[in-house]
Motif scaffolding. Sequence first.
Motif, mmCIF file in Angstrom:
data_model
loop_
_atom_site.group_PDB
_atom_site.id
_atom_site.type_symbol
_atom_site.label_atom_id
_atom_site.label_comp_id
_atom_site.label_asym_id
_atom_site.label_seq_id
_atom_site.Cartn_x
_atom_site.Cartn_y
_atom_site.Cartn_z
ATOM 1 N N PRO A 26 0.845 -1.202 0.000
ATOM 2 C CA PRO A 26 0.000 0.000 0.000
ATOM 3 C C PRO A 26 0.879 1.251 0.000
ATOM 4 O O PRO A 26 1.966 1.265 0.591
ATOM 5 N N GLN A 29 2.631 2.400 3.243
ATOM 6 C CA GLN A 29 3.801 1.651 3.696
ATOM 7 C C GLN A 29 5.047 2.054 2.909
ATOM 8 O O GLN A 29 6.145 2.138 3.458
ATOM 9 N N GLU A 402 -11.311 2.696 -2.185
ATOM 10 C CA GLU A 402 -9.944 3.018 -2.558
ATOM 11 C C GLU A 402 -9.758 2.836 -4.063
ATOM 12 O O GLU A 402 -10.377 1.977 -4.676
ATOM 13 N N GLU A 404 -8.077 1.501 -7.435
ATOM 14 C CA GLU A 404 -7.332 0.298 -7.806
ATOM 15 C C GLU A 404 -6.050 0.755 -8.498
ATOM 16 O O GLU A 404 -6.090 1.307 -9.594
#
Length: 426
Positions: A26, A29, A402, A404
């Motif tokens: 993600p 991160q 969210e 894609e």
Amino acid sequence: MTHPRTVSTSRGPAADLADPAFWKLPPAQRLARFAELRQEPRPVFFTERRAGRRRPEQGFYALVRHADVLKASRLPRVFASAPGATSPEPAGWVRVLFGDSMVNLDGADHTRLRRIVQQAFTPRLLAATEASIQELAVRIVDDMVAERPDEFVSAVAGRMSFEVICAMLGVPDAYRHRIARQIDRASEHAGVRRGLVARLKSPGKGLRALARMELTVARLGRERRRRPTGDLISALVSADVEGQRLTYRQLGSFFSLLLVAGVETTRNAIAHALALLTDNPDQLALLLSDFERYADGAVDEIVRHSTPIIQFRRTVVARYTMAGHTFLPGDKVMLLYASANRDATVFEDPDAFSITRDPNPHLGYGGGGPHFCLGAHLARLEIKAVLRELLTRPLAVRALGEPELGTSNFDHRVRKQHFAFDVTKP
């Protein structure tokens, strides 16, 4: 002779920028890892895999601080784009077959080609393009309101960026659907390092698409050289700088760069804009309160926060000391714009989305220097035009869930973003 370097010792994807798995993490991160790297005393070296093995001499230094990325961007005599600024670098035979893209050139070769291209961007052409951008935004949002689609990239963001480029170039309607497919195929795996089997299968798909695009523009170039029509292709094939003109191969290479880079980056910025404004209702309300006052700042903050192009590569061509490290000729570096745009020494509260951020010296269009994005002005106009039409209508739209995202270490690609319509605005 070796020289000191900070080497990434972790083999886990959460730490290793050379591991393809890192780019599947993600975004939050990945940004956290960039923040860790910005605290290192000098650039960290990452070893890249080659055919299942690790060879210490193959890899790159990650430049993650705003100051370092900015400096390297403006020092082409040290940090060169050749032989390739993209990741992975183009193979030698690909460069021979298709020619060098302007993004992969340096020095006199780059200057000559860029001057020819800049000459083609005449005031008349730019004025016509700016007028068509607003007209196109109106038409696209009219269609959206009438048809009520549920996927934003294909209905709005992708259509806007693609049709602006095609109109500016003068690509006939009959060619556009085919070229759109070719762009998707040519850019599908940009920045993705794949396994051996995929690497053997995929050149065919991507390179065939690239070859077809270049054949298409060569055909159009020959037609426009005989019968100019006032569009960018006509201007490019007619431009003459010190007796130099674009060859058809150079024209095809620039066409591919403009289509893939111009379409992909602006499409992604517009797609991220919808999600950012949905997730930050206070900023949306501020923008709605006085669109013309806040729009330019909103566009810059969208580009900073989303950073549509994550990184470009450079090759060191002269010994140079920077950021506590001495680079040697042959070293590879990765300019991480996505990290530079979150540098807390430059941007207060860098993870926040704030349309009134001032100053906002983001590196979303590169860090200046000879490779600063030629289309930055038009990209800003496109994003602003779409936002104006989306936000000043009685019918409001909002992102659902969210986005894609694609798997790439090159661009922050949005494959799909579902959205919905609110009945009325408050």
